[in-house]
Write a protein that holds these residues in place. Structure first.
Motif, PDB file in Angstrom:
ATOM      1  N   CYS A  84       0.835  -1.204   0.000  1.00 24.46           N
ATOM      2  CA  CYS A  84       0.000   0.000   0.000  1.00 24.46           C
ATOM      3  C   CYS A  84       0.867   1.251   0.000  1.00 24.46           C
ATOM      4  CB  CYS A  84      -0.924   0.010   1.224  1.00 24.46           C
ATOM      5  SG  CYS A  84      -2.340  -1.112   1.123  1.00 24.46           S
ATOM      6  N   LEU A  85       1.887   1.265   0.827  1.00 19.49           N
ATOM      7  CA  LEU A  85       2.789   2.408   0.871  1.00 19.49           C
ATOM      8  C   LEU A  85       3.539   2.568  -0.446  1.00 19.49           C
ATOM      9  CD1 LEU A  85       4.217   1.926   4.481  1.00 19.49           C
ATOM     10  CD2 LEU A  85       2.538   3.620   3.720  1.00 19.49           C
ATOM     11  N   PHE A  86       3.961   1.452  -1.022  1.00 20.02           N
ATOM     12  CA  PHE A  86       4.669   1.477  -2.305  1.00 20.02           C
ATOM     13  C   PHE A  86       3.784   2.064  -3.398  1.00 20.02           C
ATOM     14  CE2 PHE A  86       5.866  -1.046  -6.205  1.00 20.02           C
ATOM     15  CZ  PHE A  86       7.045  -0.356  -6.467  1.00 20.02           C
ATOM     16  N   LEU A  87       2.541   1.599  -3.464  1.00 20.56           N
ATOM     17  CA  LEU A  87       1.625   2.094  -4.484  1.00 20.56           C
ATOM     18  C   LEU A  87       1.291   3.564  -4.267  1.00 20.56           C
ATOM     19  CD1 LEU A  87      -0.800  -0.959  -4.855  1.00 20.56           C
ATOM     20  CD2 LEU A  87       1.194  -0.368  -6.238  1.00 20.56           C
ATOM     21  N   SER A  88       1.253   3.992  -3.006  1.00 20.98           N
ATOM     22  CA  SER A  88       1.014   5.408  -2.718  1.00 20.98           C
ATOM     23  C   SER A  88       2.125   6.266  -3.315  1.00 20.98           C
ATOM     24  CB  SER A  88       0.951   5.635  -1.205  1.00 20.98           C
ATOM     25  OG  SER A  88      -0.134   4.952  -0.626  1.00 20.98           O
ATOM     26  N   ILE A  89       3.365   5.824  -3.143  1.00 20.17           N
ATOM     27  CA  ILE A  89       4.501   6.565  -3.703  1.00 20.17           C
ATOM     28  C   ILE A  89       4.417   6.591  -5.221  1.00 20.17           C
ATOM     29  CG2 ILE A  89       7.020   6.618  -3.906  1.00 20.17           C
ATOM     30  CD1 ILE A  89       7.111   5.274  -1.131  1.00 20.17           C
ATOM     31  N   LEU A  90       3.985   5.490  -5.811  1.00 17.92           N
ATOM     32  CA  LEU A  90       3.867   5.448  -7.272  1.00 17.92           C
ATOM     33  C   LEU A  90       2.825   6.441  -7.778  1.00 17.92           C
ATOM     34  CD1 LEU A  90       4.052   1.619  -8.073  1.00 17.92           C
ATOM     35  CD2 LEU A  90       5.891   3.312  -8.118  1.00 17.92           C
ATOM     36  N   VAL A  91       1.726   6.590  -7.053  1.00 14.16           N
ATOM     37  CA  VAL A  91       0.697   7.563  -7.450  1.00 14.16           C
ATOM     38  C   VAL A  91       1.283   8.971  -7.442  1.00 14.16           C
ATOM     39  CG1 VAL A  91      -1.488   8.645  -6.783  1.00 14.16           C
ATOM     40  CG2 VAL A  91      -1.258   6.157  -6.691  1.00 14.16           C
ATOM     41  N   VAL A  92       1.976   9.317  -6.371  1.00 11.05           N
ATOM     42  CA  VAL A  92       2.591  10.639  -6.272  1.00 11.05           C
ATOM     43  C   VAL A  92       3.622  10.831  -7.378  1.00 11.05           C
ATOM     44  CG1 VAL A  92       3.996  12.149  -4.822  1.00 11.05           C
ATOM     45  CG2 VAL A  92       2.180  10.761  -3.790  1.00 11.05           C
ATOM     46  N   MET A  93       4.454   9.811  -7.588  1.00 11.38           N
ATOM     47  CA  MET A  93       5.490   9.885  -8.617  1.00 11.38           C
ATOM     48  C   MET A  93       4.879  10.095 -10.002  1.00 11.38           C
ATOM     49  SD  MET A  93       6.945   7.835 -11.223  1.00 11.38           S
ATOM     50  CE  MET A  93       6.754   6.111 -10.771  1.00 11.38           C
ATOM     51  N   ALA A  94       3.850   9.340 -10.319  1.00 18.12           N
ATOM     52  CA  ALA A  94       3.249   9.415 -11.645  1.00 18.12           C
ATOM     53  C   ALA A  94       2.647  10.793 -11.907  1.00 18.12           C
ATOM     54  CB  ALA A  94       2.176   8.333 -11.793  1.00 18.12           C
ATOM     55  N   MET A  95       1.946  11.334 -10.926  1.00 21.14           N
ATOM     56  CA  MET A  95       1.279  12.614 -11.128  1.00 21.14           C
ATOM     57  C   MET A  95       2.280  13.768 -11.197  1.00 21.14           C
ATOM     58  SD  MET A  95      -1.688  11.574 -11.558  1.00 21.14           S
ATOM     59  CE  MET A  95      -2.248  13.237 -11.938  1.00 21.14           C
ATOM     60  N   ILE A  96       3.290  13.744 -10.343  1.00 20.85           N
ATOM     61  CA  ILE A  96       4.293  14.819 -10.392  1.00 20.85           C
ATOM     62  C   ILE A  96       5.070  14.760 -11.696  1.00 20.85           C
ATOM     63  CG2 ILE A  96       6.441  15.650  -9.363  1.00 20.85           C
ATOM     64  CD1 ILE A  96       5.343  14.977  -6.643  1.00 20.85           C
ATOM     65  N   ASP A  97       5.428  13.567 -12.143  1.00 20.08           N
ATOM     66  CA  ASP A  97       6.150  13.443 -13.408  1.00 20.08           C
ATOM     67  C   ASP A  97       5.278  13.907 -14.569  1.00 20.08           C
ATOM     68  OD1 ASP A  97       8.393  12.836 -14.931  1.00 20.08           O
ATOM     69  OD2 ASP A  97       7.738  10.796 -15.337  1.00 20.08           O
ATOM     70  N   TRP A  98       4.005  13.604 -14.510  1.00 25.05           N
ATOM     71  CA  TRP A  98       3.091  14.035 -15.562  1.00 25.05           C
ATOM     72  C   TRP A  98       2.981  15.555 -15.605  1.00 25.05           C
ATOM     73  CZ3 TRP A  98       0.859  11.482 -19.511  1.00 25.05           C
ATOM     74  CH2 TRP A  98      -0.163  12.121 -20.215  1.00 25.05           C
ATOM     75  N   ASP A  99       2.973  16.177 -14.423  1.00 26.48           N
ATOM     76  CA  ASP A  99       2.819  17.631 -14.341  1.00 26.48           C
ATOM     77  C   ASP A  99       4.105  18.381 -14.656  1.00 26.48           C
ATOM     78  OD1 ASP A  99       0.159  17.366 -13.603  1.00 26.48           O
ATOM     79  OD2 ASP A  99       0.570  17.511 -11.456  1.00 26.48           O
ATOM     80  N   THR A 100       5.232  17.849 -14.201  1.00 22.68           N
ATOM     81  CA  THR A 100       6.474  18.629 -14.225  1.00 22.68           C
ATOM     82  C   THR A 100       7.604  18.003 -15.032  1.00 22.68           C
ATOM     83  OG1 THR A 100       7.418  17.577 -12.248  1.00 22.68           O
ATOM     84  CG2 THR A 100       5.896  19.416 -11.890  1.00 22.68           C
ATOM     85  N   GLY A 109       3.136  -0.237 -14.765  1.00 18.05           N
ATOM     86  CA  GLY A 109       3.790  -1.539 -14.824  1.00 18.05           C
ATOM     87  C   GLY A 109       4.122  -2.085 -13.450  1.00 18.05           C
ATOM     88  N   LEU A 110       4.626  -1.225 -12.570  1.00 19.15           N
ATOM     89  CA  LEU A 110       4.968  -1.667 -11.216  1.00 19.15           C
ATOM     90  C   LEU A 110       3.726  -2.067 -10.436  1.00 19.15           C
ATOM     91  CD1 LEU A 110       7.646   1.076 -10.469  1.00 19.15           C
ATOM     92  CD2 LEU A 110       8.093  -1.389 -10.638  1.00 19.15           C
ATOM     93  N   THR A 111       2.639  -1.332 -10.629  1.00 18.23           N
ATOM     94  CA  THR A 111       1.390  -1.668  -9.946  1.00 18.23           C
ATOM     95  C   THR A 111       0.861  -3.020 -10.407  1.00 18.23           C
ATOM     96  OG1 THR A 111       0.804   0.668  -9.684  1.00 18.23           O
ATOM     97  CG2 THR A 111      -0.976  -0.933  -9.524  1.00 18.23           C
ATOM     98  N   LEU A 112       0.841  -3.232 -11.715  1.00 15.93           N
ATOM     99  CA  LEU A 112       0.376  -4.515 -12.245  1.00 15.93           C
ATOM    100  C   LEU A 112       1.253  -5.656 -11.744  1.00 15.93           C
ATOM    101  CD1 LEU A 112      -0.419  -3.507 -15.944  1.00 15.93           C
ATOM    102  CD2 LEU A 112      -2.051  -3.894 -14.093  1.00 15.93           C
ATOM    103  N   SER A 113       2.542  -5.387 -11.602  1.00 19.31           N
ATOM    104  CA  SER A 113       3.463  -6.419 -11.140  1.00 19.31           C
ATOM    105  C   SER A 113       3.209  -6.775  -9.684  1.00 19.31           C
ATOM    106  CB  SER A 113       4.905  -5.943 -11.326  1.00 19.31           C
ATOM    107  OG  SER A 113       5.821  -6.998 -11.142  1.00 19.31           O
ATOM    108  N   VAL A 114       2.823  -5.785  -8.875  1.00 16.68           N
ATOM    109  CA  VAL A 114       2.495  -6.055  -7.467  1.00 16.68           C
ATOM    110  C   VAL A 114       1.325  -7.026  -7.371  1.00 16.68           C
ATOM    111  CG1 VAL A 114       1.469  -5.002  -5.405  1.00 16.68           C
ATOM    112  CG2 VAL A 114       3.453  -3.945  -6.491  1.00 16.68           C
ATOM    113  N   TYR A 115       0.327  -6.834  -8.221  1.00 18.67           N
ATOM    114  CA  TYR A 115      -0.872  -7.668  -8.154  1.00 18.67           C
ATOM    115  C   TYR A 115      -0.722  -9.000  -8.894  1.00 18.67           C
ATOM    116  CZ  TYR A 115      -3.345  -3.463  -6.558  1.00 18.67           C
ATOM    117  OH  TYR A 115      -3.761  -2.358  -5.860  1.00 18.67           O
ATOM    118  N   TRP A 116      -0.233  -8.931 -10.100  1.00 22.57           N
ATOM    119  CA  TRP A 116      -0.264 -10.123 -10.969  1.00 22.57           C
ATOM    120  C   TRP A 116       1.106 -10.538 -11.490  1.00 22.57           C
ATOM    121  CZ3 TRP A 116      -4.013  -6.145 -12.075  1.00 22.57           C
ATOM    122  CH2 TRP A 116      -5.289  -6.450 -11.606  1.00 22.57           C
ATOM    123  N   GLY A 117       2.171  -9.933 -10.989  1.00 21.86           N
ATOM    124  CA  GLY A 117       3.494 -10.224 -11.515  1.00 21.86           C
ATOM    125  C   GLY A 117       3.875 -11.685 -11.420  1.00 21.86           C
ATOM    126  N   ASN A 118       3.693 -12.285 -10.256  1.00 19.99           N
ATOM    127  CA  ASN A 118       4.056 -13.696 -10.091  1.00 19.99           C
ATOM    128  C   ASN A 118       3.213 -14.604 -10.974  1.00 19.99           C
ATOM    129  OD1 ASN A 118       6.163 -13.458  -8.148  1.00 19.99           O
ATOM    130  ND2 ASN A 118       4.642 -13.054  -6.565  1.00 19.99           N
TER     131      ASN A 118
END
Length: 247
Positions: A104-120, A228-237
């Motif tokens: 959950c914490l990992f995915l939270s960071i990914l959300v922040v990362m994705a939006m900031i990268d998209w904006d800036t 990709g990282l999110t999908l890997s968390v859920y279905w990667g294995n």
């Protein structure tokens, strides 16, 4: 009982999503995400508790500031809802476990990362540091996993670093994949990168056809890495096992 757990994760994710909105807004401005009351970005009026109820405040206010009636971007409730859904997925796949909390914490960071990268078009270095900290916590739960984590930190980030020397990849992407590789381990981060590249290629093709973007137009890769990282968390294995079963 399983659905009660999923619902709890979802509601908790809504609350965290409200904080992620703050982080997405403040980090690029180099403002503290822990200090200071939330305020309207238009009139700068301090928001009350009733203005900050995740999702429901936006719906109740009909997408407008209570004080100046300026429109509130629908991105705020969408990020809250997305975070709730991501957390619910962790609750569904992993149950009430330490692994679910870390994801959950990992995915939270990914959300922040994705939006900031998209904006800036930039990814703050502290996000990579936070992921590395999660990797250390995950390593404490399974000390025997250190070889696969070290390999994961290098197997994608080193080729990306080489590409970055030719300005073909951003340095923030390299750092995120290094940290994510240490957190997830080599097999999952490789799967994540393949998925990210596939999704990114489809998005680039769509933009070239429908938005008249040319090949020289810059498109942030961070959001696709997040997918990709999110999908890997859920279905990667599962995907790895399906791939290996072909041989």
């Amino acid at each position: 009982m399983e659905w009660i757990i999923v619902l709890f994760f979802f509601l908790f994710g809504l609350v965290i999503g409200s904080y992620l909105n703050v982080a997405i807004y403040r980090l690029p401005l180099h403002l503290s995400t822990a200090k200071g009351r939330s305020f309207c970005p238009q009139c700068h009026h301090t928001l009350s508790a009733l203005d900050l109820v995740p999702l429901f405040s936006w719906l109740g206010l009909r997408g407008k500031c209570r004080y100046c009636r300026a429109p509130i971007s629908p991105r705020y409730p969408l990020i809250e809802s997305l975070t709730g859904i991501l957390y619910a997925g962790c609750g569904y796949f992993y149950g009430p476990t330490p692994e679910a909390i870390l994801h959950c914490l990992f995915l939270s960071i990914l959300v922040v990362m994705a939006m900031i990268d998209w904006d800036t078009m930039e990814i703050p270095d502290r996000l990579s540091v936070f992921i590395l900290m999660l990797g250390v916590a995950a390593l404490a739960l399974n000390p025997a996993s250190i070889p696969i984590r070290v390999l994961g930190a290098l197997i994608i980030s080193v080729p990306l670093w080489i590409l970055s020397r030719f300005n073909l990849m951003g340095g923030g992407d390299v750092k995120i994949m290094c940290a994510a590789g240490f957190y997830l381990g080599a097999p999952l981060v490789m799967t994540a990168f393949v998925l990210s590249s596939f999704v990114g290629a489809l998005a680039a093709l769509y933009l070239m056809i429908h938005k008249k973007k040319d090949r020289k137009s810059e498109i942030p890769f961070g959001p696709f890495l997040a997918v990709g990282l999110t999908l890997s968390v859920y279905w990667g294995n599962t995907l790895i096992q399906a791939y290996l079963s072909l041989f």
